[in-house]
Design a protein around this motif. Structure first.
Motif, mmCIF file in Angstrom:
data_model
loop_
_atom_site.group_PDB
_atom_site.id
_atom_site.type_symbol
_atom_site.label_atom_id
_atom_site.label_comp_id
_atom_site.label_asym_id
_atom_site.label_seq_id
_atom_site.Cartn_x
_atom_site.Cartn_y
_atom_site.Cartn_z
ATOM 1 N N THR A 22 39.098 13.817 -13.317
ATOM 2 C CA THR A 22 39.335 14.474 -14.607
ATOM 3 C C THR A 22 40.796 14.924 -14.720
ATOM 4 N N GLY A 23 41.331 15.483 -13.611
ATOM 5 C CA GLY A 23 42.723 15.920 -13.621
ATOM 6 C C GLY A 23 43.688 14.774 -13.833
ATOM 7 N N GLN A 24 43.415 13.644 -13.164
ATOM 8 C CA GLN A 24 44.289 12.474 -13.307
ATOM 9 C C GLN A 24 44.260 11.958 -14.749
ATOM 10 N N LEU A 25 43.071 11.884 -15.313
ATOM 11 C CA LEU A 25 42.959 11.376 -16.681
ATOM 12 C C LEU A 25 43.610 12.341 -17.663
ATOM 13 N N GLN A 26 43.507 13.664 -17.429
ATOM 14 C CA GLN A 26 44.120 14.643 -18.322
ATOM 15 C C GLN A 26 45.633 14.529 -18.287
ATOM 16 N N ALA A 27 46.161 14.311 -17.073
ATOM 17 C CA ALA A 27 47.622 14.164 -16.929
ATOM 18 C C ALA A 27 48.096 12.917 -17.651
ATOM 19 N N ALA A 28 47.314 11.812 -17.537
ATOM 20 C CA ALA A 28 47.705 10.559 -18.194
ATOM 21 C C ALA A 28 47.676 10.737 -19.709
ATOM 22 N N VAL A 29 46.674 11.430 -20.215
ATOM 23 C CA VAL A 29 46.573 11.664 -21.664
ATOM 24 C C VAL A 29 47.759 12.511 -22.144
#
Length: 409
Positions: A357-364
């Motif tokens: 979730t953290g990785q996807l939030q950073a990418a977004v």
């Protein structure tokens, strides 16, 4: 001298008769008076009249043959022509001539009648022959045989034809009867052989049926009895004196087996009906565990129900899917609750979910910053491309956040 309309006696005793050809000497009379002489020969004439009358009646009313009639006429004609009587001899000749014509006419009538009868007899016999030849090809053994015997009686009642014709027709008639008798004999010989074969086959089937009658291997034995019945039907009929006895033995053996099986199955059905009632009660108890609020207590309670379930025997086959389906539904609900609990309490899975979730939030967040920079620089194409990429990353992020919430995060 004495005389009458048809004759006279001269002075010498000579008697004459008058005819169309003139006077004819009848005879000589010396023993008495001329009147007595005429009376005697007149009686001779009356005798001829009577004989001719009788012959006329016989020709008219009896089946006197032509030959006998002609002989009788010739005998009377000789007497008339001998002139030994006094009377109207010409009238007698005329009657005899008429009688000859009558006999000849009757002869022709009889000849025509015989020819007609012969033609009728020929036609009748030819019809009998044709029918006999048709019957010779028939497979209706009883009816055809009776009809052929009737035809023989009819044949015997018909007049004979000329020898050649009669012999030829009789030969065809007799040949047809012989051909039918030969075919019938062959048929029943073959039928006897088939029935003997059927008897032997059924003897074997009866022996096996009787050997199986005490079997308690219910399923396979019942199936074998069905096979034996099929073989019995396919074997055909045995001789009448054997068929009923064999069938009674075969059926009796089956009855012994199926009566024993029915008794056992009746007991089993009663037991299984009671088992069904017990399992339905356990299914109700298990269904009270759903929805699951306390997984540990529900699991222990279901284990107790299941142990008691397994201790109960079989239920009727047609009721089994429904009652077992109810238990399976409770079991699936427990499994679903266990899986949800595992996902909620598994630290490794939670850490992986949080990291993703953290990785996807950073990418977004990064993509949004790049989009703002591109639009500030007026690079609309790049901004639109980054927007489409952002949509995909945002969808993955939403799914990851949903999964994280399942862990209670």
């Amino acid at each position: 001298m004495s005389s009458d309309p048809w004759g006279r006696v001269d002075e010498t005793g000579t008697v004459y008769v008058r005819t169309a050809d003139g006077e004819q000497v009848v005879g000589s009379w010396q023993a008495g008076s001329p009147e007595e002489a005429l009376a005697y020969f007149e009686r001779k004439y009356e005798g001829l009249v009577v004989e001719i009358g009788l012959l006329e009646k016989r020709v008219k009313t009896t089946d006197l043959s032509t030959k006998d009639a002609q002989t009788a006429i010739g005998h009377l004609r000789e007497q008339v022509e001998a002139h030994h009587a006094v009377g109207d001899l010409d009238a007698l000749r005329a009657r005899l001539d008429k009688l000859v014509a009558s006999v000849e006419s009757r002869r022709e009538e009889r000849k025509a009648q015989r020819a007609k009868q012969s033609d009728e007899a020929r036609g009748a016999k030819e019809a009998l022959v044709v029918e006999a030849e048709e019957l010779a090809r028939s497979d209706q053994w009883r009816a055809a045989g009776e009809r052929l015997r009737s035809l023989v009686d009819t044949w015997k009642g018909l007049p004979r034809l000329d020898r050649k014709s009669d012999d030829e027709l009789w030969h065809r008639f007799s040949h047809a009867r012989s051909a039918f008798s030969k075919r019938r004999k062959q048929h029943f010989a073959q039928l006897d052989a088939q029935r003997e074969e059927a008897r032997q086959t059924k003897e074997r089937l009866v022996s096996e049926a009787e050997a199986l009658s005490n079997s308690t291997d219910w399923g396979p034995t019942a199936a074998r009895y069905r096979d034996l019945m099929s073989e019995w039907k396919a074997a055909g009929r045995a001789q009448r004196e054997h068929e009923d006895d064999l069938w009674n033995r075969f059926r009796g053996a089956q009855d012994v087996f199926f009566a024993a099986r029915s008794s056992v199955f009746a007991e089993r059905d009663a037991e299984q009906s009671e088992n069904l009632k017990l399992k339905e009660e356990l299914a109700v108890e298990a269904e009270r565990l759903v929805p699951v609020t306390d997984l540990k207590a529900a699991r222990a309670a279901f284990r107790s129900v299941n142990e008691r379930w397994e201790a109960i025997g079989h239920v009727p086959r047609d009721a089994r899917p429904k009652v077992e389906g109810r238990m399976h539904a409770v079991e699936r609900a427990l499994q679903a609750a266990e899986e949800a609990e595992w996902r909620r309490t598994n630290p490794e899975a939670r850490a992986r979910a949080e990291g993703l979730t953290g990785q996807l939030q950073a990418a977004v967040d990064k993509l949004r910053a790049q989009i703002e920079q591109a639009r500030a620089q007026g690079n609309t194409a790049k901004a639109d491309k980054l927007e489409r990429e952002l949509e995909g990353r945002q969808a993955l992020l939403d799914q990851a956040v949903k999964g994280l919430h399942e862990f209670g995060g």
